[in-house]
Design a protein around this motif. Structure first.
Motif, mmCIF file in Angstrom:
data_model
loop_
_atom_site.group_PDB
_atom_site.id
_atom_site.type_symbol
_atom_site.label_atom_id
_atom_site.label_comp_id
_atom_site.label_asym_id
_atom_site.label_seq_id
_atom_site.Cartn_x
_atom_site.Cartn_y
_atom_site.Cartn_z
ATOM 1 N N GLY A 82 0.788 -1.228 0.000
ATOM 2 C CA GLY A 82 0.000 0.000 0.000
ATOM 3 C C GLY A 82 0.818 1.274 0.000
ATOM 4 O O GLY A 82 0.291 2.358 0.282
ATOM 5 N N SER A 83 2.106 1.168 -0.308
ATOM 6 C CA SER A 83 2.972 2.350 -0.288
ATOM 7 C C SER A 83 2.599 3.327 -1.400
ATOM 8 O O SER A 83 2.202 2.927 -2.498
ATOM 9 C CB SER A 83 4.435 1.927 -0.457
ATOM 10 N N GLU A 84 2.730 4.616 -1.092
ATOM 11 C CA GLU A 84 2.519 5.670 -2.081
ATOM 12 C C GLU A 84 3.726 6.591 -2.073
ATOM 13 O O GLU A 84 4.453 6.687 -1.080
ATOM 14 C CB GLU A 84 1.252 6.466 -1.763
ATOM 15 N N LEU A 85 3.945 7.284 -3.193
ATOM 16 C CA LEU A 85 5.112 8.149 -3.294
ATOM 17 C C LEU A 85 4.776 9.395 -4.096
ATOM 18 O O LEU A 85 4.335 9.303 -5.249
ATOM 19 C CB LEU A 85 6.274 7.388 -3.957
ATOM 20 N N TRP A 86 4.970 10.553 -3.484
ATOM 21 C CA TRP A 86 4.821 11.851 -4.149
ATOM 22 C C TRP A 86 3.449 12.043 -4.791
ATOM 23 O O TRP A 86 3.305 12.836 -5.731
ATOM 24 C CB TRP A 86 5.899 12.030 -5.220
ATOM 25 N N GLY A 87 2.472 11.302 -4.356
ATOM 26 C CA GLY A 87 1.143 11.441 -4.933
ATOM 27 C C GLY A 87 1.037 10.956 -6.364
ATOM 28 O O GLY A 87 0.134 11.370 -7.108
ATOM 29 N N PRO A 135 0.222 8.678 -9.613
ATOM 30 C CA PRO A 135 -0.925 7.820 -9.930
ATOM 31 C C PRO A 135 -0.595 6.355 -9.628
ATOM 32 O O PRO A 135 0.571 5.945 -9.715
ATOM 33 C CB PRO A 135 -1.131 8.039 -11.435
ATOM 34 N N PRO A 136 -1.596 5.568 -9.280
ATOM 35 C CA PRO A 136 -1.359 4.149 -8.970
ATOM 36 C C PRO A 136 -0.633 3.394 -10.080
ATOM 37 O O PRO A 136 0.167 2.494 -9.803
ATOM 38 C CB PRO A 136 -2.771 3.598 -8.754
ATOM 39 N N THR A 165 3.006 4.180 -9.773
ATOM 40 C CA THR A 165 3.503 3.566 -8.532
ATOM 41 C C THR A 165 3.720 2.074 -8.718
ATOM 42 O O THR A 165 4.731 1.516 -8.279
ATOM 43 C CB THR A 165 2.508 3.811 -7.380
ATOM 44 N N ASN A 166 2.776 1.428 -9.381
ATOM 45 C CA ASN A 166 2.905 -0.015 -9.623
ATOM 46 C C ASN A 166 4.076 -0.326 -10.547
ATOM 47 O O ASN A 166 4.816 -1.287 -10.328
ATOM 48 C CB ASN A 166 1.611 -0.576 -10.217
#
Length: 341
Positions: free
Chosen positions: A30-35, A37-38, A41-42
């Motif tokens: 569930g990590s996110e980075l700098w907002g 988009p998914p 991120t994926n």
């Protein structure tokens, strides 16, 4: 023979570092980075692509670029000397001596003696050598037992949703692919010294050499770049498959071992050992004795084309820029300055 010992220890160091980087850089669920988009991120975070590119460009390729042209300056420091001693110590420990058994088996099949620049071993040296070979073989078998058991029980860091059976199949397929890539490197450098007539009559051997040595020979270093991307990517995935995620102290330790041993399992050391011996060194030994057979394999031609395509994309071209900065800061000079052309 010390060069061979260094290469053996060095290969384990390289694989182990990739496994450790995987442990350090793997994102939490569930990590996110700098907002971002998914989707991005994926692609870059979850799959590990960013980590692969970072490792290739900063940790490997820029060093190889400088090292291949400025070997004398690059090795003229205490870090290089220290690396040599560490690699030699790893080889001396006997941890990887199962590789020598593979070397002897391959040489026996090929009907070629194992050449050495040293005096024949005496009785005590033979006892010490064969003892380490047996120890290494036992450790390798134990590493397989631990790793495969953990995979079957779903206790590794493999991505969620991948069934254990698929993980095992992927593991052995990827080990074969990285072995092919390691062997190709050895085979390609071996055939450089051969004439066209000596490269055999195989269709794929001829096609491979035609592509590899086309024009001014740029495809060989281009292959090395693409190959490095492939190898590092595969090793990160193998690290995912083989690294354990069992929390010590909760009664779930594999085989009922102590928490200390379980923590050792969790480091990925056993997976690195398997990858080094079975997925790397063994294939290099085979390729060094049967380079033409390697070239005659259709998969060699396919992988060569794929590696050249990866290099062409420019994914790791930043390594050339970083290498230039490093070279200027360190004051590297080409080897020709010292030894002539």
């Amino acid at each position: 023979d010390n060069l061979d010992r260094y290469l053996l220890g060095r290969q384990f160091m390289v694989v182990l570092i990739v496994f450790v980087v995987n442990q350090c850089g793997s994102p939490l669920a569930g990590s996110e980075l700098w907002g971002l988009p998914p989707v991005l991120t994926n692609i870059f975070l979850v799959t590990g692509l960013a980590m692969v590119l970072f490792t290739c460009v900063i940790g490997q390729l820029n060093s190889q670029v400088n090292g291949c042209h400025c070997m004398l300056d690059y090795s003229n420091n205490f870090l290089a000397l220290g690396t040599l001693y560490v690699a030699m110590a790893i080889e001396f420990s006997g941890l990887l001596h199962a590789s020598y058994l593979i070397q002897m088996l391959v040489a026996y099949i090929a009907g070629k003696p194992v050449e050495s620049q040293e005096e024949p071993r005496n009785t005590m040296q033979n006892i010490f050598f064969w003892g380490r070979c047996l120890m290494s073989l036992g450790i390798l078998g134990f590493a397989f037992a631990v790793t495969l058991t953990a995979v079957v029980q779903g206790k590794t860091t493999m991505w969620a949703g991948v069934p254990p059976a698929a993980s095992i199949v992927i593991f052995f397929v990827l080990m074969s692919l990285v072995g092919m890539l390691e062997g190709m490197q050895i085979a390609f450098f071996a055939v450089i010294k051969l004439t066209k007539a000596e490269r055999g009559d195989s269709f794929f051997a001829k096609k491979t050499c035609e592509v590899l040595f086309r024009g001014e020979g740029r495809n060989l270093p281009a292959f090395m770049v693409g190959r490095q991307i492939c190898v590092v990517t595969i090793m990160f995935v193998v690290a995912r498959i083989t690294s354990l995620k069992i929390v010590p102290g909760e009664g779930n330790n594999l085989f009922g071992v102590s928490d200390t041993i379980q923590n050792l399992f969790n480091t990925g050391l056993l997976g690195a050992l398997i990858t080094t011996i079975v997925g790397s060194i063994a294939w290099q030994l085979v390729a060094s004795i049967f380079p033409i057979a390697f070239l005659s394999n259709p998969l060699t031609y396919i992988l060569l084309r794929y590696c050249l395509l990866l290099e062409w994309t420019g994914l790791c071209h930043g390594a050339w820029f970083l290498a230039e900065i490093h070279s200027r800061v360190a004051g590297f000079q080409r080897d020709e300055v010292y030894v002539g052309k």
